[in-house]
Design an enzyme around this catalytic site. Structure first.
Site, PDB file in Angstrom:
ATOM      1  N   SER A 156      -0.194  -2.345   8.055  1.00 45.73           N
ATOM      2  CA  SER A 156       0.977  -2.790   8.828  1.00 45.73           C
ATOM      3  C   SER A 156       0.552  -3.738   9.943  1.00 45.73           C
ATOM      4  O   SER A 156       1.309  -4.605  10.367  1.00 45.73           O
ATOM      5  CB  SER A 156       1.693  -1.581   9.427  1.00 45.73           C
ATOM      6  N   GLY A 209       0.847  -1.205   0.000  1.00 51.78           N
ATOM      7  CA  GLY A 209       0.000   0.000   0.000  1.00 51.78           C
ATOM      8  C   GLY A 209       0.878   1.249   0.000  1.00 51.78           C
ATOM      9  O   GLY A 209       0.675   2.172  -0.804  1.00 51.78           O
ATOM     10  N   HIS A 210       1.879   1.272   0.896  1.00 55.62           N
ATOM     11  CA  HIS A 210       2.808   2.419   0.912  1.00 55.62           C
ATOM     12  C   HIS A 210       3.545   2.507  -0.429  1.00 55.62           C
ATOM     13  O   HIS A 210       3.782   3.595  -0.944  1.00 55.62           O
ATOM     14  CB  HIS A 210       3.862   2.246   2.012  1.00 55.62           C
TER      15      HIS A 210
END
Ligand code: PAF
Length: 284
Positions: free
Chosen positions: A187, A36-37
């Site tokens: 996370s 995602g990051h």
């Protein structure tokens, strides 16, 4: 150009002074970087000439009973990921350089935007986010800052702060990345067993129910929320914290969808807190 690393605002500020002709794309994170990051970073690189990532596990946004100490920290892996992704600058501010909790000027977002959704069980969280994000934006002065749509309340609050405080940055919301099961990347997924991950897929499945209902013409929040609840209840291990249908900008409850609605869910699986949401557009 390799990856430049800075640990204080003054060092970074000095470096940025000599790069003011570049367009700056900024991705603020708390580390434990995942795909995602990576999608935020890729977009920052595409749309700017210099990409900056910050990693700071911000103590201000964790409550006394939350997972600050347990929050995943994997700096070497994150640094390598930034290097592979072609990030230009990694900002790893020390806690001292960001200020001490009780002696720091606070940014307080509109209380009405903090009182619902995650704000109900996480008092102080969005004030902590707002304070640190405002500091980071002031230090870096990026042209664009990238945030995941998964944290929909955070994104709406940051957009509001940027507007209200006349911060000159374009806030870019980026779509949530999902596993094949539909589970949103986070996370905190690291805390889940494979069974837990499979069970957690119920969250997105139930959000899709809401979308399907609206696509078929349903606009009443009560009916949509009831259908979502029924789907969520199929996984008894999922402990619901909230299910809300709100205006995506103001975060206030909606009874009937006129145009756009944010359906947001938070809950726990294996005692790990997960959030997810979907924005539904009603086309009549
Ligand atoms: O979304 C996050 O990871 C954090 O809330 C942020 C925006 C980096 C602020 O600490």
């Amino acid at each position: 150009m390799g990856l430049a690393i800075f640990t204080t605002p003054s060092e970074l500020g000095h470096y940025l002074q000599s790069h003011r002709s570049q367009s700056l794309g900024f991705v603020p994170t708390m580390g434990a970087l995942h795909v995602g990051h990576r999608s935020l970073i890729d977009r920052a690189r595409r749309e700017n000439t210099l990409a900056i990532v910050s990693i700071f596990v911000n103590p201000l946004q964790f409550g006394p009973n939350e997972d600050l100490d347990r929050y995943p920290r994997q700096l070497e892996i994150d640094r390598a990921m930034c290097e592979t992704a072609g990030v230009d600058v990694l900002f790893l501010p020390t806690s001292e350089s960001m200020g001490t909790k009780d002696l720091l000027t606070q940014v307080i977002p509109p209380p009405l935007m903090m009182s619902g959704l995650c704000g109900k069980t996480r008092p102080g969280h969005f004030q902590g986010v707002a304070t640190i994000v405002t500091k980071l934006l002031n230090i870096i002065k990026p042209d664009r800052a990238y945030f995941g749509e998964k944290d929909a309340q955070q994104l709406a609050i940051i957009r509001k702060i940027v507007t209200d405080l006349n911060i000159s940055v374009d806030v870019v919301g980026c779509p949530t990345l999902r596993a094949d099961s539909g589970l949103a990347h986070s996370s905190r997924n690291q805390y889940l067993s494979s069974t837990g991950k499979a069970q957690a897929a119920v969250i997105y499945r139930s959000l899709k129910q809401a979308q399907a209902l609206v696509a078929s013409g349903e606009t009443r929040a009560s009916v949509i929320l009831a259908a979502v609840m029924t789907e969520l209840a199929t996984v008894t291990e999922f402990q619901l914290e909230y299910l809300e249908l709100v205006d995506p900008q103001t975060l206030q409850s909606i009874e009937t969808i006129a145009k756009k609605a944010l359906v947001a869910i938070a809950g726990r699986i294996e005692n790990t807190r997960l959030i997810d949401n979907i924005i539904i557009v009603f086309d009549d």
